[in-house]
Design a protein around this motif. Structure first.
Motif, PDB file in Angstrom:
ATOM      1  N   ASP A  60       0.827  -1.207   0.000  1.00  0.00           N
ATOM      2  CA  ASP A  60       0.000   0.000   0.000  1.00  0.00           C
ATOM      3  C   ASP A  60       0.864   1.262   0.000  1.00  0.00           C
ATOM      4  N   VAL A  61       1.835   1.320   0.903  1.00  0.00           N
ATOM      5  CA  VAL A  61       2.654   2.530   0.995  1.00  0.00           C
ATOM      6  C   VAL A  61       3.672   2.588  -0.149  1.00  0.00           C
ATOM      7  N   VAL A  62       4.135   1.425  -0.627  1.00  0.00           N
ATOM      8  CA  VAL A  62       4.992   1.412  -1.820  1.00  0.00           C
ATOM      9  C   VAL A  62       4.221   1.987  -3.008  1.00  0.00           C
ATOM     10  N   GLY A  63       2.954   1.579  -3.147  1.00  0.00           N
ATOM     11  CA  GLY A  63       2.118   2.096  -4.233  1.00  0.00           C
ATOM     12  C   GLY A  63       1.941   3.597  -4.161  1.00  0.00           C
ATOM     13  N   LEU A  64       1.681   4.103  -2.962  1.00  0.00           N
ATOM     14  CA  LEU A  64       1.514   5.553  -2.799  1.00  0.00           C
ATOM     15  C   LEU A  64       2.815   6.280  -3.096  1.00  0.00           C
ATOM     16  N   ASP A  77      -0.026  12.606   3.455  1.00  0.00           N
ATOM     17  CA  ASP A  77      -0.854  11.766   2.586  1.00  0.00           C
ATOM     18  C   ASP A  77      -0.983  10.347   3.127  1.00  0.00           C
ATOM     19  N   TYR A  78      -0.142   9.983   4.087  1.00  0.00           N
ATOM     20  CA  TYR A  78      -0.238   8.655   4.702  1.00  0.00           C
ATOM     21  C   TYR A  78      -0.050   8.799   6.215  1.00  0.00           C
ATOM     22  N   PRO A  79      -1.099   9.280   6.895  1.00  0.00           N
ATOM     23  CA  PRO A  79      -0.978   9.611   8.326  1.00  0.00           C
ATOM     24  C   PRO A  79      -1.177   8.406   9.245  1.00  0.00           C
ATOM     25  N   TYR A  80      -0.536   7.291   8.918  1.00  0.00           N
ATOM     26  CA  TYR A  80      -0.766   6.059   9.674  1.00  0.00           C
ATOM     27  C   TYR A  80       0.559   5.490  10.183  1.00  0.00           C
ATOM     28  N   ASP A  81       0.489   4.865  11.346  1.00  0.00           N
ATOM     29  CA  ASP A  81       1.638   4.148  11.904  1.00  0.00           C
ATOM     30  C   ASP A  81       1.476   2.672  11.541  1.00  0.00           C
ATOM     31  N   LEU A  82       2.325   2.169  10.665  1.00  0.00           N
ATOM     32  CA  LEU A  82       2.212   0.780  10.206  1.00  0.00           C
ATOM     33  C   LEU A  82       3.055  -0.193  11.025  1.00  0.00           C
ATOM     34  N   ASP A  83       3.720   0.284  12.058  1.00  0.00           N
ATOM     35  CA  ASP A  83       4.628  -0.555  12.844  1.00  0.00           C
ATOM     36  C   ASP A  83       3.855  -1.629  13.612  1.00  0.00           C
ATOM     37  N   VAL A  84       3.949  -2.869  13.129  1.00  0.00           N
ATOM     38  CA  VAL A  84       3.354  -4.005  13.856  1.00  0.00           C
ATOM     39  C   VAL A  84       4.454  -5.001  14.231  1.00  0.00           C
ATOM     40  N   GLY A  85       5.662  -4.477  14.427  1.00  0.00           N
ATOM     41  CA  GLY A  85       6.793  -5.319  14.786  1.00  0.00           C
ATOM     42  C   GLY A  85       6.533  -6.155  16.034  1.00  0.00           C
ATOM     43  N   ASP A  86       5.910  -5.553  17.055  1.00  0.00           N
ATOM     44  CA  ASP A  86       5.637  -6.296  18.291  1.00  0.00           C
ATOM     45  C   ASP A  86       4.747  -7.506  18.023  1.00  0.00           C
ATOM     46  N   MET A  87       3.757  -7.321  17.154  1.00  0.00           N
ATOM     47  CA  MET A  87       2.867  -8.450  16.815  1.00  0.00           C
ATOM     48  C   MET A  87       3.635  -9.548  16.108  1.00  0.00           C
ATOM     49  N   PHE A  88       4.512  -9.160  15.186  1.00  0.00           N
ATOM     50  CA  PHE A  88       5.314 -10.156  14.478  1.00  0.00           C
ATOM     51  C   PHE A  88       6.218 -10.914  15.452  1.00  0.00           C
ATOM     52  N   HIS A  89       6.839 -10.210  16.398  1.00  0.00           N
ATOM     53  CA  HIS A  89       7.701 -10.879  17.376  1.00  0.00           C
ATOM     54  C   HIS A  89       6.893 -11.863  18.232  1.00  0.00           C
ATOM     55  N   THR A  90       5.696 -11.451  18.642  1.00  0.00           N
ATOM     56  CA  THR A  90       4.830 -12.329  19.437  1.00  0.00           C
ATOM     57  C   THR A  90       4.436 -13.565  18.637  1.00  0.00           C
ATOM     58  N   TRP A  91       4.094 -13.353  17.374  1.00  0.00           N
ATOM     59  CA  TRP A  91       3.721 -14.455  16.478  1.00  0.00           C
ATOM     60  C   TRP A  91       4.864 -15.464  16.335  1.00  0.00           C
ATOM     61  N   GLU A  92       6.081 -14.989  16.149  1.00  0.00           N
ATOM     62  CA  GLU A  92       7.224 -15.890  16.065  1.00  0.00           C
ATOM     63  C   GLU A  92       7.371 -16.693  17.362  1.00  0.00           C
TER      64      GLU A  92
END
Length: 471
Positions: A349-353, A409-424
């Motif tokens: 999404d952000v690469v596209g923008l 134009d992209y006012p969002y925080d996409l950081d879900v690193g903590d979720m990925f670490h928990t998933w691992e």
């Protein structure tokens, strides 16, 4: 550089930039990456802004890229190599909360919270909801294969030649100001060979051609590889009745706490009939050999100076910001979605923008030396990563860097690193149950419900069963 910053300070420069806005943009591939570019252009058009003519070429007969399931293997109905590597019963192997779009949540789409690990059909329906909302199918030319892309130095544009597969007609080349390569890199299999495999008296295939786990019920499988394909196909085949599974590794084992039916051994060295001989001196009789050995970056339609050549890594070389090709095309050849992936839909999404803002003249490229130094620093950092947790942090930084460039134009925080670490961590605890976990949406704050059936017992992967069956 943001347009608004120019407007007050450099109106003449702004006018110059706007005059240089591209007249025609070619997007190759109507999967999540290519369609992200179309969605952002559609948004600009809805806002009344001037946008270029956009043409998206898609080889398959429908949009969706890899999310398009096909029973076909080998060649498709037109004699083209089958693009899809999707298999039946595939469920998300990461939390949907890690790929949820901030401006189009799963709750926006389904009207209610859903479990964290949906099957393919549920994820595909979500993607199509976003695409249909933006009304972008009008830009897509289906069953059209790109045959040749050449950069014209004299006119600083591209000639793109395609074949209409439905009519079996090669069309005259068309001119484009920018070309966006979004044809994916999980469709051309990397297939090694081993002594004796040519005389193996059983099924030999690459994961690209794996479709139906029930085929292997009661069979003894050898999976060659130790990455996500081997991990997931081992679980799928076990779930649907495989008698036993050996995963053979080259660099290091996956190391999960497998059930008794699954084991890991060092790399297979040779075959004698049905007997596989391994590096540690052990041997085993197997019925099926499946290569889970990954995929190749392959862009046969691009001229040599335009072709990315890379292994499947988090930061392929030669790309400023992971997008702008540096070896040819005068910064007008853009690659979208070519990274190995923890982040997926949000990264696309952000690469596209970012790509759209560049083509619209809203992002200014630095000098060649600066761009060269920048991508090389990312590549070197990529090479130094030691484990999955460092890889997660690396890709989080990459995504956040693009978000920062896109400004308001992209006012969002996409950081879900903590979720990925928990998933691992969940996978390390129990590879059989990590998909039974629940995560909360970063953008709605709502905790997902637990699915009504544990993953290893959920044999029906249809959208209807997933969404409606009571626990």
């Amino acid at each position: 550089v943001q347009t608004c910053a120019f407007r007050s300070q450099c109106p003449a420069l702004l006018d110059s930039l706007l005059q240089e806005m591209p007249g025609r943009v070619c997007v190759i591939g109507a999967g999540p990456s290519g369609l992200s570019v179309l969605c952002w252009y559609a948004k600009l058009a809805k806002e009344g802004k001037e946008v270029p003519e956009i043409v998206c070429y898609e080889k398959q007969s429908d949009w969706g890229g890899l999310w398009n399931y096909t029973w076909r293997t080998g060649t498709d109905e037109h004699g083209e190599p089958v693009h899809g590597s999707m298999y039946r019963y595939l469920w998300s192997n990461g939390p949907k909360e890690c790929l949820e779009l901030p401006h189009y949540t799963f709750e926006d789409h389904y009207g209610k919270p859903i479990p964290s690990f949906p099957p393919r059909e549920v994820l595909f329906d979500y993607l199509k909801g976003r695409w249909e909302k933006e009304d972008i199918k009008k830009y897509v030319k289906l069953s059209t294969a790109v045959r040749d892309v050449v950069y014209n130095k004299d006119t600083d544009n591209f000639t793109v030649s395609v074949k209409d597969l439905a009519t079996d007609e090669v069309l005259d080349g068309e001119q484009f100001d920018y070309v966006v390569v979004a044809s994916g890199h999980y469709s051309v299999p990397h297939t090694p060979t081993f002594p004796g495999i040519a005389k193996f008296p059983g099924r030999v295939l690459h994961a690209h051609d794996f479709r139906e786990a029930n085929e292997f019920a009661g069979k003894r499988l050898l999976l060659i590889g130790s990455s996500y394909s081997a991990e997931d196909i081992a679980l799928q085949c076990l779930k649907y009745g495989a008698a036993g599974i050996i995963c053979t590794w080259r660099s290091k084992p996956m190391g999960f706490k497998w059930p008794k039916e699954v084991e890991e051994r060092p790399l297979v060295q040779r075959f004698e009939g049905k007997i596989a001989h391994f590096k540690d001196g052990s041997s085993a009789e197997v019925d099926v050999i499946m290569m889970c050995t990954g995929y190749l970056h392959s862009y046969p339609y691009l001229r040599e100076e335009l072709r990315l050549k890379s292994k499947n890594v988090l930061y392929p070389p030669g790309l400023y910001k992971g997008i702008v090709w540096q070896q040819g095309g005068n910064n007008k050849l853009l690659y979208c979605g070519v990274q190995d992936q923890y982040y997926t839909y949000t990264m696309f999404d952000v690469v596209g923008l970012w790509a759209v803002k560049l083509m619209e003249g809203e992002i200014d490229l630095p000098g060649e030396e600066t761009m060269d130094r920048d991508w090389k620093e990312w590549v070197e950092r990529n090479k130094a990563l030691k484990d999955c947790h460092e890889e997660i942090n690396f890709q989080t930084d990459f995504v956040q860097d693009l978000v920062k460039d896109c400004g308001t134009d992209y006012p969002y925080d996409l950081d879900v690193g903590d979720m990925f670490h928990t998933w691992e961590g969940h996978k390390d605890q129990d590879i059989l149950t990590y998909r039974d976990q629940s995560f909360a949406s970063k953008f709605t704050g709502v905790q997902s419900p637990v699915h009504h059936t544990n993953f290893m017992f959920a044999l029906d992967d249809s959208l209807e069963t997933f969404m409606t069956q009571a626990k």
